[in-house]
Structures are given as structure tokens and as C-alpha cells.
Design an enzyme around this catalytic site. Structure first.
Site, mmCIF file in Angstrom:
data_model
loop_
_atom_site.group_PDB
_atom_site.id
_atom_site.type_symbol
_atom_site.label_atom_id
_atom_site.label_comp_id
_atom_site.label_asym_id
_atom_site.label_seq_id
_atom_site.Cartn_x
_atom_site.Cartn_y
_atom_site.Cartn_z
ATOM 1 N N HIS A 46 4.964 3.347 12.683
ATOM 2 C CA HIS A 46 4.051 4.477 12.835
ATOM 3 C C HIS A 46 4.688 5.656 13.568
ATOM 4 O O HIS A 46 3.992 6.517 14.114
ATOM 5 C CB HIS A 46 2.746 4.056 13.525
ATOM 6 N N HIS A 92 0.819 -1.220 0.000
ATOM 7 C CA HIS A 92 0.000 0.000 0.000
ATOM 8 C C HIS A 92 0.854 1.273 0.000
ATOM 9 O O HIS A 92 1.880 1.346 0.669
ATOM 10 C CB HIS A 92 -0.983 0.012 1.172
ATOM 11 N N ASP A 109 3.992 -6.193 3.510
ATOM 12 C CA ASP A 109 3.879 -5.050 4.408
ATOM 13 C C ASP A 109 4.947 -5.176 5.479
ATOM 14 O O ASP A 109 5.582 -6.222 5.617
ATOM 15 C CB ASP A 109 2.478 -5.009 5.027
ATOM 16 N N GLU A 147 -5.133 1.099 2.945
ATOM 17 C CA GLU A 147 -4.804 0.068 3.932
ATOM 18 C C GLU A 147 -4.786 0.618 5.344
ATOM 19 O O GLU A 147 -5.235 -0.055 6.290
ATOM 20 C CB GLU A 147 -3.442 -0.559 3.600
ATOM 21 N N GLU A 148 -4.267 1.827 5.526
ATOM 22 C CA GLU A 148 -4.133 2.380 6.875
ATOM 23 C C GLU A 148 -5.483 2.619 7.556
ATOM 24 O O GLU A 148 -5.540 2.780 8.778
ATOM 25 C CB GLU A 148 -3.330 3.686 6.847
ATOM 26 N N ASP A 168 6.535 2.119 6.071
ATOM 27 C CA ASP A 168 5.267 1.389 6.072
ATOM 28 C C ASP A 168 4.309 2.164 5.181
ATOM 29 O O ASP A 168 3.793 3.202 5.594
ATOM 30 C CB ASP A 168 4.745 1.300 7.511
#
Length: 349
Positions: free
Chosen positions: A322, A70, A242, A221-222, A187
Site C-alpha cells: 500500500h 483483483h 493476492d 477487493e480493496e 497489489d
């Protein structure tokens, strides 16, 4: 065996992370991916959600594979324009305010204008606020200081900034001689770069894949649903690529490929996991098996949507997910190697 060049993959990672693409505002990065693929003889199409699907016909057309990564990232929206001319944020994706304190950001208006700013605590000045260090890092206390001469809500609106405008974080990408890559949004743009390089190699090397293979560059995706659609009826195996999550109790590191056996959605397909391990051991790929306790992927979203598929999850190990993330070229290389062999291997029996 002519694997994609890891240095070229890292150059591509750098380009990708520098394109703002919070979930909900991914047009620019999807267009970049389309342009990257334009020179290759591959079929591409956008889905209605704005993601991109690449299809490479294989020897077997009645059974398909699907791989996904993603391009959407964490970010925020303008929640409120405060009387002081500062902005209150509403976060996009599962991250915490403490992870972005002091970060540079960019506000993009609905007309496409952009303005710079910094995400700060309201009580930042230790010379004024006694609770500068102890106050909770939350939506009420954190705000964006815009780098324009504004001190009222009216002046901010005159710039064209309004509630609902997207806010993206400065990636601060660094590629170091030691092999480390530091940046926000590894990510999952590290994985996107890996997939794009694999597509490049398959075309360049004129590799006939054993099965028709789809590559979904997903863009939601998030927020939980990027890869839950556009799965063909012929798709048997669905592999999400991922980040591997690192921390206390984890085996994942920055130097090997991480194979996820279970996350918050439950176990991944045991047979596919065993096939991935078999390939890694057969071809000397460094890997780690791991469980990610607070995690979901495009593959788990596809399962929840009711798709009758075999699902799996692998990726490069990434530290401080994150937040300000880091990986190493070794992990990029090992993940690429495992995927290269997977693309040319037989499916789960």
C-alpha cells in the site's frame, strides 16, 4: 513442463499497473483484460459489479474450482474543492496519507477528461511553514496541486473537476536488470498478470484441467467485497491470489511464493493449505508460510458472504504494501509454478 515465461508476465504487469483503476472506476482495466483474453478460446462474462469471470471446462463438472485476483487499486476521490483551487481528498482503500505525500496523480472527471497534479502537504514549503516536517499527514493538511492555471474553486470547476471525481496515483513502474519490479499497485496486478498467463498457457498447451475452473478478475477487493459473489454452487475450492505481506516478524520475502495460513479474518482452510505445501515440496517450489495480521482477501470476503467453500490465499511476496511496492521476478516465477501445479492437482479430500 511449459510454464508461462516470467519475462512475458512482467511485461503484462507493467501494462496493467499503468492503467488507472481505483476501486469504483475499473472499466478501462477490465476492458484491457477482456481484450487480452479475446484471442483465447475461453468463456468470459462480466458480473453486475463490473468484474470479469473466465471459465475453462474441466474433466469433472460437478466440482468446480475458483481462483481470483483483483485489478482494482487504492486511490482517492475529490472530497472538496478548496477556495485556493487545491483539492481535498477522500481516500479509497486502506492506506495512509504519508504513503502518498509528493506523489504525482491524475484527476479524471465524470466526462472522462484527465488532469495531472501532485499530492502535497498544505504546509510543504519549509521557508514559510515552521511545522512543515511535524504537521500531521491527514485529510485536513494534504491536498492536490493541479497542474493548471487555477487559483480559485470557480476556475477548477470551469475545468470540469467536481466533488466525486476519481484520483489515481502514478505507478512509477520500473523493471530493473536485477530482477526487481518497483511500482504502485503490484497489489494485486502482479497476481492478475500471473492468472492471465496461466489461462494463456492452459489454452495454448491444450491442458485438460481436472475440474471446471473459474477465474474471477475482481474489481472491488480493496473496499472489501470484490470476490464475495458469483461463486457457483459446484465450487468446492476458492483460492485468492493476492500479495504476500512483508515486514517485521514475517517470513514472506520477494523470492518465493507466500502461502497465508491466517489473516485478520481468521485461519484459512487447513486441508487446502497442506495440499499447497505438498505441491510446493513435490515440485520444488520455493515457498513461505505466513500470517498477515491486518489483511483480508477475496477468499475471506467469499466466506463472510456465506459461501460453503474451502478457501485459501497465496501470492508473490511484495515489500511496502500500500505504498511504493517492490517484488522480484523470482517470486512471480515461484507463485506461477505453484499455481500451475495446483490447477492440475486433485482437490482436498
Amino acid at each position: 513442463m511449459n510454464l508461462p515465461n516470467v519475462e512475458e508476465t512482467i511485461v503484462l504487469i507493467k501494462k496493467l499497473v499503468e492503467i488507472p483503476s481505483p476501486s469504483g472506476n475499473t472499466e478501462k482495466v477490465i476492458s484491457f483484460v477482456e481484450e487480452y483474453l479475446a484471442d483465447f478460446d475461453v468463456q468470459t462474462k462480466r458480473n453486475r459489479k463490473g468484474g470479469l469471470i473466465v471459465t475453462i471446462p474441466g474433466k469433472e463438472t460437478t466440482k468446480h474450482r475458483m481462483l481470483t485476483a483483483h485489478v482494482d487499486t487504492l486511490g482517492a476521490m475529490v472530497k472538496e474543492i478548496k477556495p485556493s483551487g487545491r483539492l481535498k481528498l477522500d481516500l479509497i482503500g486502506g492506506f495512509k496519507f504519508n504513503a502518498i505525500e509528493g506523489e504525482y496523480c491524475q484527476i479524471e472527471t465524470s466526462s472522462g477528461k484527465t488532469f495531472n497534479g501532485t499530492i502535497l502537504m498544505h504546509q510543504t514549503s519549509v521557508h514559510v511553514y515552521k511545522d512543515a516536517g511535524s504537521a500531521e499527514r491527514n485529510q485536513a493538511n494534504m491536498e492536490v496541486r493541479i497542474d493548471e492555471k487555477v487559483s480559485t474553486a470557480e476556475q477548477v470547476r470551469e475545468l470540469g473537476i467536481e466533488v466525486g471525481d476519481f484520483v489515481s496515483l502514478d505507478p512509477r513502474v520500473q523493471v530493473l536488470d536485477s530482477g526487481y519490479i518497483k511500482s504502485r499497485h503490484l497489489d494485486d496486478k502482479a497476481s492478475v498478470a500471473i492468472l492471465l498467463q496461466l489461462i494463456n498457457n492452459v489454452v495454448k498447451e491444450k491442458i485438460e484441467l481436472p475440474y471446471t475452473t473459474h477465474f474471477l478478475i475482481s474489481n472491488n477487493e480493496e473496499i472489501g467485497y470484490g470476490g464475495n459473489s458469483n461463486v457457483t454452487a459446484e465450487t468446492v475450492e476458492y483460492l485468492a491470489v493476492d500479495m504476500g505481506a512483508m515486514g517485521d516478524g514475517q517470513l514472506t520475502d520477494e523470492y518465493t511464493a507466500s502461502i497465508c495460513v491466517k489473516d485478520a479474518s481468521g485461519p484459512y482452510h487447513f486441508g487446502l493449505r497442506k495440499n499447497l505445501v505438498k505441491l510446493a515440496e513435490e515440485y520444488g517450489v520455493g515457498y513461505k508460510l505466513d500470517i498477515y495480521p491486518y489483511y483480508g482477501s477475496d477468499a475471506s470476503a467469499a466466506i463472510r458472504a456465506g459461501n460453503d467453500i474451502v478457501h485459501g490465499l497465496i501470492g508473490p511476496g511484495i515489500d511496502s504494501s500500500h505504498a511504493y511496492e517492490r517484488t522480484h521476478k523470482d517470486s512471480i516465477e515461484e507463485t506461477t509454478k505453484l499455481l500451475w501445479h495446483y490447477l492440475q492437482a486433485d482437490m482436498v479430500e
